[in-house]
Write an enzyme that holds these catalytic residues in place. Structure first.
Site, PDB file in Angstrom:
ATOM      1  N   SER A 135       1.899  11.500   8.310  1.00 18.63           N
ATOM      2  CA  SER A 135       0.895  12.549   8.139  1.00 18.63           C
ATOM      3  C   SER A 135       1.111  13.240   6.790  1.00 18.63           C
ATOM      4  CB  SER A 135       0.968  13.510   9.331  1.00 18.63           C
ATOM      5  OG  SER A 135      -0.078  14.435   9.276  1.00 18.63           O
ATOM      6  N   HIS A 178      -4.417  10.123   9.259  1.00 18.45           N
ATOM      7  CA  HIS A 178      -5.298  10.396  10.408  1.00 18.45           C
ATOM      8  C   HIS A 178      -6.695   9.863  10.058  1.00 18.45           C
ATOM      9  CE1 HIS A 178      -2.274  13.175  12.050  1.00 18.45           C
ATOM     10  NE2 HIS A 178      -2.188  13.688  10.834  1.00 18.45           N
ATOM     11  N   GLU A 205      -3.858   6.747  12.545  1.00 12.44           N
ATOM     12  CA  GLU A 205      -2.722   7.218  13.355  1.00 12.44           C
ATOM     13  C   GLU A 205      -1.995   6.029  13.991  1.00 12.44           C
ATOM     14  OE1 GLU A 205      -4.173  10.245  16.019  1.00 12.44           O
ATOM     15  OE2 GLU A 205      -4.524  11.651  14.376  1.00 12.44           O
TER      16      GLU A 205
END
Lengths: 280, 280
Positions: A135, A178, A205
């Site tokens: 992330s 994401h 993800e």
């Protein structure tokens, strides 16, 4: 500019993960990173600074320990001064792998940017040590980092994206995370519309783009890595538009890579790899 | 197969609109369609069948009348039998433009598919009459229609999309609507992953892709038209995946067209058109 790789040395793997990687079941993404760090006995430095949760570092310490790590050092940084501290720099220098957790990438860049810790991470990667991040920890890895912008849009807009300098392990890619889950194609395209020299990597993800020392990208995990190649871009109207107006971009090439497929950053060629019966 | 264009005749414009076109301010998308139908004095047939709202037809009747239409016929169809009625077929046959409103594209295809009304629309378009549609009315225009699927995903999945036969005015494109607003790149890519021969058109809201008789696409409106060209597709894993697994697709070309830019369906070349100072 990315750190110079010493003559005879090989750059280490760079492993952006799209966030929300599986931690309870097959853990295939984290396991793959762990294997790159040497597997059993590995010494992994974990940097949980992007996160505001207190237990983020502990969680990864436990995960890597259970996989068989010989040592896991959790290095948190609350001030820029912490990033000058000798013991922490030493922990980076002895690690066989460095992992940066998720959270807010601006916490990472404002806390670590230009410090001995950032320099040590760059130097270690230039000497062969894998650096991974999930992330926010993925976004920070490249030279040009997506600092923020709008999600939920496949069309790029003038205001879609804000860029900032990242750790600079490579300047060949701009990474977004994401990717599918937050629909960020528009902002990744906008990042390339400014200057098409880089290659966009949109990482879903529970998925990793594993950038090898030879600059061939492999994919691990349950999602996809979207590669956006603007090398043949005919036209970008980014200089002419403002606000929410859409940006005209002609001649983009896109590859959707799933586990097994590869992309070569040098030749800009995608391959179906093990997905193809004919191994093209 | 699309209707045959008679020798010496020219096919009419095909005008998919991405939905939510402006009806209160500049109305540039509807105005552009209205001008293609002949402008002042035009005779426009409106088909509101996709919509479940009673006033949809009246709304467009008022809009086109205010722009200066000589006649607007609102043709609703509650049963397939209605689509055999002579007076309604006559209204299609005398119209200088045909407009299909939004709603549910399956209401259109189930009610009109194979009827004299559908045949009349195809024949009129083949003889030069413009046919436009917004939202569901846009999707139905092509031979292969996106009947449903998942929104909010940039990555294609095996289950992303369901295709069904549409009106078949052209088989060169597959059209998706509310493109940016509902993040439908994934399902448009999935549609092409099945069979890459067609070109994907993702039309944003308040935006039209104007497909000319010469198969050059122009753009009107405040958003963008995303053109997905899979002609050079190296590889699609659609035959190998199922369920929610992502589909690997290598070698897609994408163009984001805004008003002023063009795309030629014959040569598969994009041009910045009036956006480029050099008129490249």
């Amino acid at each position: 500019m990315p750190s110079k790789v010493a003559e005879g040395a090989q750059r280490g793997w760079i492993v952006p993960i799209g966030g929300a990687e599986d931690k309870d079941n097959d853990k295939r993404v984290l396991r793959r990173f762990f294997e790159l760090c040497g597997g059993a006995g590995a010494d992994i430095a974990v940097i949980p600074t992007a996160s505001r949760l207190n237990d983020t570092g502990d969680r990864y310490e436990q995960l890597f320990s259970e996989m068989g790590a010989g040592n896991v050092s959790v290095l948190d940084f609350d001030t820029r001064r912490d990033a000058h501290e000798r013991n922490r720099v030493a922990a980076i220098e002895q690690a066989s792998g460095i992992f940066i957790t998720g959270g807010n990438q601006l916490r990472l860049s404002t806390m670590l940017g230009g410090t001995p810790i950032a320099q040590a991470i760059r130097a270690r990667n230039a000497h062969g040590i894998p650096v991974g991040g999930t992330s926010a920890g993925a976004g920070i890895l490249s030279e040009h980092m997506i600092a923020g912008g709008e999600s939920d849009s496949a069309t790029p807009h003038a205001n879609s994206v804000r860029l900032a300098p990242g750790l600079g392990l490579t300047n060949r890619v701009v990474i977004d995370q994401h990717f599918r889950q937050r629909d960020r194609l528009g902002r990744l395209l906008a990042a390339l519309a400014y200057n098409p020299f880089a290659i966009g990597l949109g990482v879903d993800e529970d998925t990793a783009a594993l950038i090898g020392p030879d600059n061939v990208i492999q994919v691990e995990g349950s999602g996809a890595v979207t590669v956006v190649d603007a090398d043949d871009l005919q036209f970008s109207s980014m200089a002419q538009v403002s606000g929410d107006a859409p940006v005209c971009m002609l001649g983009l090439q896109i590859h959707i890579l799933t586990a097994g497929a590869t992309y070569n950053l040098e030749t800009r060629k995608a391959s179906a790899g093990t997905l193809s019966p004919s191994k093209e």
